[in-house]
Enzyme design. Structure first.
Site, PDB file in Angstrom:
ATOM      1  N   CYS A  68       0.832  -1.194   0.000  1.00 22.98           N
ATOM      2  CA  CYS A  68       0.000   0.000   0.000  1.00 22.98           C
ATOM      3  C   CYS A  68       0.874   1.253   0.000  1.00 22.98           C
ATOM      4  CB  CYS A  68      -0.947   0.102   1.193  1.00 22.98           C
ATOM      5  SG  CYS A  68      -2.075  -1.275   1.304  1.00 22.98           S
ATOM      6  N   ARG A  98       3.953  -0.258  -4.818  1.00 19.94           N
ATOM      7  CA  ARG A  98       3.711  -0.807  -3.485  1.00 19.94           C
ATOM      8  C   ARG A  98       2.406  -1.595  -3.399  1.00 19.94           C
ATOM      9  NH1 ARG A  98       6.842   1.679   0.339  1.00 19.94           N
ATOM     10  NH2 ARG A  98       5.403   1.042   1.959  1.00 19.94           N
ATOM     11  N   TRP A 136      -2.647  -2.762  -1.670  1.00 19.30           N
ATOM     12  CA  TRP A 136      -2.307  -4.174  -1.828  1.00 19.30           C
ATOM     13  C   TRP A 136      -3.103  -4.883  -0.742  1.00 19.30           C
ATOM     14  CZ3 TRP A 136      -0.254  -8.244   0.960  1.00 19.30           C
ATOM     15  CH2 TRP A 136       0.212  -9.326   0.218  1.00 19.30           C
ATOM     16  N   ASN A 165      -1.615   2.101   5.702  1.00 17.44           N
ATOM     17  CA  ASN A 165      -0.737   1.024   5.228  1.00 17.44           C
ATOM     18  C   ASN A 165      -0.310   0.242   6.463  1.00 17.44           C
ATOM     19  OD1 ASN A 165       1.308  -0.540   4.081  1.00 17.44           O
ATOM     20  ND2 ASN A 165       2.810   1.102   4.234  1.00 17.44           N
ATOM     21  N   GLY A 166      -0.608  -1.052   6.495  1.00 19.19           N
ATOM     22  CA  GLY A 166      -0.257  -1.871   7.664  1.00 19.19           C
ATOM     23  C   GLY A 166      -1.393  -2.821   7.983  1.00 19.19           C
ATOM     24  N   GLU A 202      18.033 -17.038  -7.905  1.00 15.91           N
ATOM     25  CA  GLU A 202      17.654 -15.654  -8.219  1.00 15.91           C
ATOM     26  C   GLU A 202      17.083 -15.576  -9.646  1.00 15.91           C
ATOM     27  OE1 GLU A 202      16.999 -13.003  -6.863  1.00 15.91           O
ATOM     28  OE2 GLU A 202      17.250 -11.419  -8.335  1.00 15.91           O
ATOM     29  N   LYS A 224      13.337 -14.337 -10.613  1.00 18.89           N
ATOM     30  CA  LYS A 224      13.057 -13.239 -11.553  1.00 18.89           C
ATOM     31  C   LYS A 224      12.034 -13.683 -12.581  1.00 18.89           C
ATOM     32  CE  LYS A 224      14.149 -10.475  -9.923  1.00 18.89           C
ATOM     33  NZ  LYS A 224      14.874 -10.487  -8.695  1.00 18.89           N
ATOM     34  N   GLU A 262       8.418 -14.372 -11.051  1.00 19.91           N
ATOM     35  CA  GLU A 262       7.639 -13.236 -10.540  1.00 19.91           C
ATOM     36  C   GLU A 262       7.123 -12.316 -11.637  1.00 19.91           C
ATOM     37  OE1 GLU A 262       9.462 -10.578  -7.653  1.00 19.91           O
ATOM     38  OE2 GLU A 262      11.382 -10.691  -8.656  1.00 19.91           O
ATOM     39  N   HIS A 313      19.608 -36.056  -7.191  1.00 24.17           N
ATOM     40  CA  HIS A 313      18.881 -36.429  -5.976  1.00 24.17           C
ATOM     41  C   HIS A 313      17.389 -36.162  -6.114  1.00 24.17           C
ATOM     42  CE1 HIS A 313      22.679 -37.184  -3.989  1.00 24.17           C
ATOM     43  NE2 HIS A 313      23.112 -36.071  -4.575  1.00 24.17           N
ATOM     44  N   LYS A 316       6.163  -3.979  -3.847  1.00 25.77           N
ATOM     45  CA  LYS A 316       7.604  -3.752  -3.750  1.00 25.77           C
ATOM     46  C   LYS A 316       8.133  -3.971  -2.341  1.00 25.77           C
ATOM     47  CE  LYS A 316      11.566  -2.461  -5.387  1.00 25.77           C
ATOM     48  NZ  LYS A 316      12.266  -3.450  -6.218  1.00 25.77           N
TER      49      LYS A 316
HETATM   50  O1  M6R Z   1      13.037  -4.550   0.322  1.00 30.01           O
HETATM   51  P1  M6R Z   1      13.628  -5.899   0.512  1.00 30.01           P
HETATM   52  O2  M6R Z   1      14.944  -6.062  -0.173  1.00 30.01           O
HETATM   53  O3  M6R Z   1      13.741  -6.289   1.971  1.00 30.01           O
HETATM   54  O4  M6R Z   1      12.624  -6.896  -0.170  1.00 30.01           O
HETATM   55  C1  M6R Z   1      12.826  -8.276  -0.111  1.00 30.01           C
HETATM   56  C2  M6R Z   1      11.956  -9.004  -1.104  1.00 30.01           C
HETATM   57  O5  M6R Z   1      10.611  -8.719  -0.875  1.00 30.01           O
HETATM   58  C3  M6R Z   1      12.311  -8.639  -2.548  1.00 30.01           C
HETATM   59  O6  M6R Z   1      13.646  -8.897  -2.828  1.00 30.01           O
HETATM   60  C4  M6R Z   1      11.436  -9.455  -3.527  1.00 30.01           C
HETATM   61  O7  M6R Z   1      11.749 -10.804  -3.444  1.00 30.01           O
HETATM   62  C5  M6R Z   1      11.601  -8.935  -4.949  1.00 30.01           C
HETATM   63  N1  M6R Z   1      10.320  -8.795  -5.563  1.00 30.01           N
HETATM   64  C6  M6R Z   1      12.409  -9.837  -5.809  1.00 30.01           C
HETATM   65  O8  M6R Z   1      12.539  -9.366  -7.097  1.00 30.01           O
END
Ligand code: M6R
Length: 634
Positions: free
Chosen positions: A2, A27, A75, A101-102, A506, A510, A513, A529, A629
């Site tokens: 949010c 956000r 969100w 937000n929260g 990673e 990417k 997501e 395994h 985010k």
């Molecule tokens: O703000 P942060 O680095 O603590 O966020 C951590 C994760 O939420 C963030 O890296 C998330 O996995 C990304 N969307 C990955 O691309």
């Protein structure tokens, strides 16, 4: 999760709020709304389902006039994404509006009590209790009512509140969700993130937990929840507003990928003086670091993957043992950390709820805490004993790219800094490493230049994947249902070893997501395994195989996949000749670099591959579904 934006001043508030919300849209983007004071005895609210552009369309037809307003982009946590659940929420007289937000954890009990008192709720959200509480306690002064209402509330919040009874006033407060005040000339702003206000002012005040601020266009008064005044000077933000714009790129993600060499150059320039590493803002004396017997790294998502690379770096550069944990696991176990442990919390936003809670747990156990984070003044930077900023500039795309390589850069430098302090490496060896590191941004740049030259080919490969993917699905669905065995494995497998194993997960993160295609990352040694059972001609297997001490092992693993008809895409060091013998689908070459620094190079094709596939599939790259985010709730 949010985004909140508020404005009070002399200008028309609507366009500013819309612009601010657009900057905060990363956000959360399932619904949005705006509440405006317009001189009447009711607050005007417009809200709608979906992205800010939907709200903008409505407002273009029926603009809201006024110079004090608050807005919200959501969100969803409590209640489905819908117009009713969108913020702002109003009290029953439509005279008070709240954006939040929260999470209000005791909202259920509060709601029950308020209902018994005759309040009718209009949404399923937890937030709505706040506005009814403020209305209940309102006796002509909004900040008093907000402070009183917040005493009833348990949970986390950043809120902004307006009432039609007090023109020009916004009251905002925070507990464990970010909130920043922007101080302008005859105007003031409040937002979840500095990137939303940078265009108007670079003088900001970060609100602390348990603080309430009253904003008028020419004043800004902070108190604690008991009403005691707090004096705080604004800090100047040096981020350039153009950094928060797309700068000619079709997506923020692509722009941020291309920013990486420049960011690394700047980090090295700032931190390396001669052969010495300096972290001026660290706040932890070298003597305290010398007492460290082990390091525990905590983080979430991409930042966690950076932490995994950090383990390899620290264990190579120092003799300190390192553990890495996701923050959400760390905080609920009974982690064995104490005064001899350095707990490093990595986070782009500095607001991730679990990482913040992990740092608090570490502090409770008397561990030394340090955060590596990007956002100046963020909650983590204030909670941890020490801080090292990554200075990557605002990262807008939800999929993290430049924050990751900036985190890696800081981890390399921290490893070299510790080895300098602990004398765990010969000085000549340390200098050689540093010299090579200084050259890495140039290698990253040359890889990205090559990508630009070869962009059409990348697009074609992504297109081929799309075609193959749909052909397989068509084949499956057109088959006689009785003969269908199982759906084709339209997915990606990412394999890596040693310091490139974290990049395998990673790369998979990417891709999934932003393109929603299933993807798995594995250490290649684990293939036999279990995961090798998945291999047939369908999945794309991305093999991260630069020159390294485990290169031969990696080649054997690739051969095993090939022997099972696997469709392989190797990432190798330039000039590699043996890989062609394995008849790969296509080969990606990275510039030659020592294994220890290779993750900074191998991650680039992984980011670009995810980008190209998502683009080919026409997905919303910068704002993928269901994500936000910064994850400021558990
Ligand atoms: O703000 P942060 O680095 O603590 O966020 C951590 C994760 O939420 C963030 O890296 C998330 O996995 C990304 N969307 C990955 O691309």
């Amino acid at each position: 999760m949010c985004g909140i934006f508020g404005y009070t001043g002399k200008k028309e508030a609507q366009p500013l709020v819309i612009q601010g919300l657009k900057q905060l849209e990363y956000r959360g983007y399932d619904s949005s709304g705006i509440a405006m004071q317009n001189g009447s005895n009711a607050i005007r609210v417009v809200k709608t389902y979906g992205k800010i552009k939907n709200l903008e369309e409505i407002l273009n037809k029926q603009p809201l006039k006024g110079t004090t307003a608050v807005g919200h982009t959501r969100w969803a946590t409590h209640g489905t994404p819908s117009k009713e659940n969108a913020h702002p929420h109003l009290d029953k007289e439509n005279q008070i509006a709240v954006v939040h937000n929260g999470i209000i954890e005791n909202y259920f009990d509060l709601k029950k009590t308020l209902q018994e008192e005759g309040v009718r709720f209009r949404s399923e959200t937890d937030t709505e209790v706040i506005v009814h509480l403020v209305a209940k306690y309102y006796k002509g002064n909004l900040e008093n009512a907000v402070r009183r209402a917040l005493r009833d509330v348990h949970g986390t919040y950043a809120i902004a509140v307006i009432t039609s009874a007090e023109p020009g006033k916004i009251v905002a407060a925070k507990l464990d969700s970010p909130l920043v005040i922007g101080k302008g000339e005859n105007e003031n702003y409040v937002a979840s993130d500095v990137s939303a206000i940078l265009e108007y002012t670079n003088q900001v005040i970060y609100l602390e937990n348990g603080e309430v601020v009253t904003l008028m266009r020419d004043s800004c008064e902070i108190t604690n929840l008991a009403g005691k005044p707090i004096s705080r000077q604004p800090v100047k933000i040096n981020w350039d507003v153009t950094q928060a714009k797309k700068g000619g790129f079709p997506h923020y993600m692509l722009k941020e990928i291309f920013e990486q060499p420049g960011i690394l150059t700047a980090i090295l320039k700032e931190r390396v003086r001669g052969y010495e590493i300096h972290f001026d803002e660290l706040k932890i004396p070298a003597a305290a670091l010398k007492k460290v017997k082990r390091i525990v790294i905590i983080a979430c998502g991409t930042a966690y993957h950076a932490g995994l690379v950090g383990k390899y770096i620290f264990e190579e550069f120092t003799d300190i043992p390192v553990w890495v944990d996701t923050s959400s696991e760390f905080r609920y176990r009974d982690p064995k950390v104490g005064p001899d442990t350095l707990v490093i919390a990595i986070s782009q936003s500095g607001e991730t709820a679990d990482t913040l809670a992990g740092v608090r747990e570490a502090k409770r156990k008397k561990a030394l805490t340090l955060t590596i984070c990007n956002v100046l003044g963020s909650s983590l930077s204030r909670e941890a004993k020490g801080v090292i900023y990554t200075h990557a500039g605002p990262e807008i795309a939800v999929a993290s790219t430049k924050a990751y390589t900036a985190q890696l850069a800081v981890l390399y430098l921290l490893g070299l800094y510790l080895s300098q302090n602990f004398k765990t490496m010969k000085e000549s060896a340390r200098r050689e490493l540093l010299k090579e590191f200084l050259h890495v941004p140039q290698l990253m740049r040359s890889f990205l230049d090559e990508y630009k030259r070869d962009e059409k080919n990348w697009e074609k490969n992504a297109h081929d994947f799309n075609v193959r993917y749909h052909e397989q699905l068509d084949k499956y669905y057109s088959a006689d249902p009785d003969k269908r065995k199982r759906a084709p494995n339209g997915f990606f497998l990412y394999l890596g070893r040693n310091i490139n194993y974290p990049n395998a997960i990673e790369g998979a993160l990417k891709l999934k997501e932003i393109s929603y295609i299933p993807a798995e990352g594995y250490p290649s040694g684990e293939m036999k395994h279990g995961p090798i059972a998945l291999i047939d001609e369908n999945p794309w297997v991305i093999c991260i195989a630069p020159e390294s001490k485990t290169y031969d092992k990696m080649i054997s693993n690739i051969q095993e996949i090939k022997a099972r008809s696997g469709y392989i895409v190797p990432i190798v060091t330039e000039g590699n000749e043996d890989i062609q013998r394995l008849n790969p689908a296509y080969v990606i070459e990275i510039p030659r670099v020592s294994e220890i620094f290779s993750p900074l190079l191998t991650v680039l094709p992984l980011q670009l591959l995810a980008y190209c596939v998502a683009n080919e599939f026409g997905e919303d790259i910068d704002q993928p579904r269901n994500l936000a985010k910064s994850v400021t709730v558990e």
